[in-house]
Design a protein around this motif. Sequence first.
Motif, PDB file in Angstrom:
ATOM      1  N   VAL A 193      18.368  90.612  35.890  1.00 23.33           N
ATOM      2  CA  VAL A 193      19.265  90.660  37.060  1.00 23.33           C
ATOM      3  C   VAL A 193      19.321  89.291  37.730  1.00 23.33           C
ATOM      4  O   VAL A 193      20.391  88.824  38.121  1.00 23.33           O
ATOM      5  N   ARG A 194      18.179  88.619  37.830  1.00 21.49           N
ATOM      6  CA  ARG A 194      18.160  87.272  38.437  1.00 21.49           C
ATOM      7  C   ARG A 194      19.062  86.307  37.667  1.00 21.49           C
ATOM      8  O   ARG A 194      19.726  85.459  38.258  1.00 21.49           O
ATOM      9  N   LYS A 212      24.709  92.632  36.346  1.00 23.49           N
ATOM     10  CA  LYS A 212      25.092  92.430  37.747  1.00 23.49           C
ATOM     11  C   LYS A 212      25.111  93.763  38.472  1.00 23.49           C
ATOM     12  O   LYS A 212      25.682  94.729  37.966  1.00 23.49           O
ATOM     13  N   PRO A 268      26.550  93.276  45.363  1.00 21.16           N
ATOM     14  CA  PRO A 268      25.298  92.530  45.135  1.00 21.16           C
ATOM     15  C   PRO A 268      24.235  92.704  46.206  1.00 21.16           C
ATOM     16  O   PRO A 268      23.115  92.238  46.034  1.00 21.16           O
ATOM     17  N   ASP A 280      20.764  93.870  45.137  1.00 23.73           N
ATOM     18  CA  ASP A 280      19.806  93.017  44.416  1.00 23.73           C
ATOM     19  C   ASP A 280      18.441  93.004  45.106  1.00 23.73           C
ATOM     20  O   ASP A 280      17.402  93.181  44.463  1.00 23.73           O
ATOM     21  N   LYS A 281      18.461  92.782  46.425  1.00 21.37           N
ATOM     22  CA  LYS A 281      17.213  92.655  47.176  1.00 21.37           C
ATOM     23  C   LYS A 281      16.374  93.927  47.061  1.00 21.37           C
ATOM     24  O   LYS A 281      15.159  93.876  46.838  1.00 21.37           O
ATOM     25  N   TYR A 327      16.480  96.170  44.709  1.00 20.74           N
ATOM     26  CA  TYR A 327      16.036  96.264  43.313  1.00 20.74           C
ATOM     27  C   TYR A 327      14.802  95.388  43.092  1.00 20.74           C
ATOM     28  O   TYR A 327      13.791  95.840  42.545  1.00 20.74           O
ATOM     29  N   TYR A 328      14.865  94.131  43.549  1.00 25.36           N
ATOM     30  CA  TYR A 328      13.733  93.215  43.360  1.00 25.36           C
ATOM     31  C   TYR A 328      12.483  93.719  44.072  1.00 25.36           C
ATOM     32  O   TYR A 328      11.390  93.696  43.515  1.00 25.36           O
TER      33      TYR A 328
END
Length: 709
Positions: free
Chosen positions: A377-378, A383, A387, A390-391, A393-394
Amino acid sequence: MGTKVLPKGYEPENVEEKWYKYWLEKDIFKANLEEKEKVFSMVAPPPNVTGSLHMGHALNSTLQDILVRYKKMCGYNVLWVPGTDHAGIATQNVVERQLAKEGLSRQELGREEFIKRVWQWKEEYGNRIINQLKRLGCACDWSRQRFTMDEGFSRAVKEVFVRLYEEGLIYRGDYIINWCPRCQTALADLEVEHEEVDGALYYIRYPRVDGKGHITVATTRPETLLGDTAVAVHPEDERYQGLKGIKVYVPVVKREVPIIFDTYVDREFGTGALKVTPAHDPNDFELGRKHNLPLVKVIDENGHMTAEAGPFAGLDRFECREKIVAYLENQGLLEKIEPIKHSVGHCYRCKTVVEPMVSKQWFVRTKPLAEPAIKAVREGKTKLIPPNWDKTYYEWMENIRDWCISRQIWWGHRIPAWYCQACGEVVVSKKTPESCPHCGAKELKEETDVLDTWFSSALWPFGTLGWPDETEELKIFYPTSVLVTGFDILFFWVARMMMMGLHFMGEVPFYDVYIHALVRDEKGEKMSKTKGNVIDPLDMIAKYGTDALRFTLVALAAQGRDIRLSEKRIEGYRHFINKIWNAARFVLMNLEEDTKSEVKPEKGMVADRWILSRLQSVIAEVRKNLDIYEFDKAAYVLYHFVWHEFCDWYLEWIKPVLYGSDETAKKMTQAVLLYTLSELLKLLHPFIPFVTEEIWHHLHHTESSILET
């Protein structure tokens, strides 16, 4: 072209079943294995076999269907794989309730007969939601429909389990798990729903062994003190600096336990002193491992107190709470009770309060699997859209805990492990072993646990395409193009598919993940039967037609924003469908049999040139928005163009020409009319497939579907 070929009003019930049957008969939804260059593939999130279509399904499936139809019309070789999930706990519960009505239990039937009953239930009712998805118009390749327990998928599950075990990524061991006393099974952290409830904070005195007073701890679960093996304080807490080396008695059971010092303790909570029950709390379990504390299990799998609970043995855990509080008060060991609101874990299936307890379970070591999934993903290989996910998910993936994958139920993929009764070794194998490879003994006992349902679902993108065999489908369609899903299963499912796909295929399972929001009621509240605010999609389809429901959902599906749905909105978009129908009826009534859609804009009237120019802009805007998953914006552009520009302006503007005597101008306008309506139907088809297919055939007198244009 003929005149008056469309009935006065659009009646969905006369159209929808006819065209869906036609699409199936013509195999229009089937992917082929010849075209390998221009490919679009997608796997549908498999609904539970126990499921019935709800608005979340309707939104999710409509968005996928729009992409599939759009890509087909752009000339792609499209594969959309449908299927259902065996839903271990949910399905077992359904069949157990059915048995209860017959005065039977699964234990009375025995495992083999019970599994037969579940398969019978699945054959009878398991396709209900599939048929409902067909009513919604889903253009799936039904020839490739899969089930998470079909023969091929079961083979894939065994292959993955055995490989991960051999790689040291699956292990069996004691660990703190979430246990549901009602469902009688372990639950993964994600399967526990935390709810705010009214509770209490109990301040309890633990007498010092040296007789010099006591230390007071605060707890919300006084019944677990019977399993305490330490009291913990923060090493920098000035109140407790003189307690190093001191021991205290656990009330009731009089167990001597040490006072330990650890920075984990929150100095601000309660008294700053924490009771440590390693067998019944996940954080205490970690503290226990760190400080080598013993495990004392005082609550059993039925939610009753064990023999270790001393005088309270055999009591229900909540009954024990009441009695132990009364006992402590009587003994002068209860300082005070403070009412509080706090978060309590409940089973996501039956809503019973879960009980953390130490148990021997099977686990997946997730950190080594999570690292490549984070990196993918990074680096943008996959994608997340929008977006802002993303945070989240991480954060989850970087703090991931080992995944408990064993479930103490009967319906599901049985864990392929056997225990040697002679030497005690565990044998993990894809096939039933004849003897123990360690000692040669033949007395092998099969594991009774089954795998977590999400374990098999994690293999969905490649398992459905024939893995572990090297099939043409895998070569052509993996990685898949996009996954459309709700945010609520981002970790249950999406993250696990990322881990498994990268590990076993060496590539991400999908390039894009489009995450849609929740469908709520018009006040923004979550729909629930309890609140009585559920809008049933099947009722709406019966009342307003599938196309009206679909267009409503899409028009409201803004990225990152929950949908506020009401029946009035669906009724409003039913008027839009009628507007299209009436416009098409007007066009058909004003075309000649020999009208061709060969238009020469430069020779047309201003109105003709204007509508053709606007049409080209609309085509570009719709394509652009669909390419970036801005479904609502594409729907808005179409709605505005159809209602205002095409119907309100253009059709009114050209009436004098159509009713006039200038045959040259009339023929040019008719050609523009035919061309514009044809292009409009193509643009609208992915959103509202039934009404557009019906008009298309009236307009062109063709045997071909609009999808084949």
